[in-house]
Scaffold this active site. Structure first.
Site, PDB file in Angstrom:
ATOM      1  N   GLU A  66    -116.945  -6.022  -7.912  1.00 41.03           N
ATOM      2  CA  GLU A  66    -118.279  -6.108  -8.516  1.00 41.03           C
ATOM      3  C   GLU A  66    -119.347  -6.558  -7.529  1.00 41.03           C
ATOM      4  O   GLU A  66    -120.478  -6.063  -7.555  1.00 41.03           O
ATOM      5  CB  GLU A  66    -118.248  -7.050  -9.726  1.00 41.03           C
ATOM      6  CG  GLU A  66    -117.541  -6.489 -10.946  1.00 41.03           C
ATOM      7  CD  GLU A  66    -116.027  -6.587 -10.874  1.00 41.03           C
ATOM      8  OE1 GLU A  66    -115.347  -6.021 -11.750  1.00 41.03           O
ATOM      9  OE2 GLU A  66    -115.519  -7.239  -9.931  1.00 41.03           O
ATOM     10  N   HIS A 135    -112.510 -13.908 -21.054  1.00 42.89           N
ATOM     11  CA  HIS A 135    -112.999 -12.577 -21.416  1.00 42.89           C
ATOM     12  C   HIS A 135    -113.834 -12.605 -22.696  1.00 42.89           C
ATOM     13  O   HIS A 135    -114.064 -11.569 -23.322  1.00 42.89           O
ATOM     14  CB  HIS A 135    -111.821 -11.605 -21.621  1.00 42.89           C
ATOM     15  CG  HIS A 135    -111.115 -11.245 -20.348  1.00 42.89           C
ATOM     16  ND1 HIS A 135    -110.346 -12.145 -19.674  1.00 42.89           N
ATOM     17  CD2 HIS A 135    -111.088 -10.092 -19.636  1.00 42.89           C
ATOM     18  CE1 HIS A 135    -109.844 -11.563 -18.590  1.00 42.89           C
ATOM     19  NE2 HIS A 135    -110.285 -10.327 -18.540  1.00 42.89           N
TER      20      HIS A 135
END
Length: 331
Positions: A66, A135
């Site tokens: 990322e 998450h």
């Protein structure tokens, strides 16, 4: 009925895909990149068919890196392109957050306006069931705390398409947060071209007794609560912020001045949250209109649990909204 007013029912993921595809057809400088956006049609099938239409130079699969592809997006923007960066989840955006906050958000000012930064960073945010603590996080207040970034969180397919098209055309970086649990949601979306301006909230339901401000998928709990409260003669006005930054302050203040009561519902931790900002706004600019202290509803102030029973307790729900509304109504 003309094309602009013809409505069809499509999924949230289809609305996202339509918005990106239409903007890529309109402007060849727009491209999409991220993990699995091309060969697999997107981790949540939000880019289905785009590789076939636009090819691998404009729909680009990236490594699991990322920080790297966020940096590539920033550099390509400075060279005149308009990237749409998909994070498989905004939990993973933390790996690339240096590029988002230290470069994308600041480059326009640091360059004295020589560079605009038309980037959209998009993907799912918040909890998505039993995905556990790393998450199941909502970072909208983090990003909204950064000058130079705009933060958008749609709650339905219609808003998602109109807001995403506006975000792609915007010359500043936009954080566009979705939800894994909403990609299959269906809603009516016009067939023709339409845009929804950033920074404009929407009154989803008009009411006279209490204002409920919310955004994203958790607003569904406000709708459920309003339905139940209406059976008791309590009329709720529900405002969907849609854009966290810039925030539509006037919509909130005007509603509070009408109902004199405010409940804020969000799917995030309570400390330094969006509801904290709204609470300060209202006490500063509409304090004399309040007939009761403001109530806010957030997740529990802990990491998200994995246990389904604990997760139910951690997340806000319609019962929490009903209790908060009755509290401000002194019932």
């Amino acid at each position: 009925m003309n094309k602009q007013t013809f409505m069809r029912t499509i999924q949230f993921r289809e609305a996202i895909c339509e918005a990106m595809s239409e903007e890529m057809r309109r402007d060849d400088k727009v491209y999409s990149m991220g993990e699995e956006v091309a060969e697999y049609n997107g981790a949540y099938k939000a880019s289905k068919g785009m590789l076939d239409e636009f090819g691998p130079k404009r729909v680009i699969d990236t490594p699991i890196a990322e920080l790297g592809f966020a940096g590539i997006a920033v550099g390509s923007t400075m060279n005149g392109l308009r990237p749409i960066v998909e994070f498989m989840t905004f939990n993973f955006s933390l790996v690339g957050i240096d590029q988002i906050i230290n470069n994308a958000a600041k480059m326009r000012q640091m360059s004295g306006g020589q560079f605009t930064m038309p980037i959209v960073f998009r993907g799912p945010s918040g909890s998505a069931g039993q995905l556990a603590a790393t998450h199941s996080q909502s970072f909208e207040s983090w990003f909204a705390n950064t000058p130079g970034l705009k933060v958008v969180i749609p709650s339905n397919p219609y808003d998602a398409k109109g807001l995403l098209k506006s975000a792609i055309r915007d010359n500043d970086p936009v954080i566009f947060m979705e939800s894994e649990q909403m990609y299959g949601d269906k809603g009516e979306v016009p067939e023709g071209e339409y845009l929804i301006p950033l920074g404009v909230a929407d009154i989803k339901r008009e009411g006279k007794d209490v204002t409920i401000v919310s955004f994203g998928k958790i607003i569904k709990e406000a709708y459920k609560a309003a339905d139940e409260l209406s059976k008791e003669g309590i009329s709720c006005e529900i405002i969907d912020l849609r854009t966290i930054r810039p925030m539509d302050q006037e919509a909130i203040l005007n509603s509070v001045k009408k109902t004199n009561r405010l409940v804020i519902l969000e799917e995030a931790w309570p400390f330094a949250s969006v509801s904290s900002e709204i609470t300060y706004l209202v006490q500063e600019k509409a304090f004399d209109f309040l007939d009761a202290p403001i109530q806010r509803i957030t997740t529990a102030d802990t990491p998200a649990p994995f246990s389904p029973e604990l997760l139910k307790e951690w997340l806000p729900n319609a019962d929490d909204v009903i209790k908060a509304v009755k509290k401000v109504m002194y019932k």
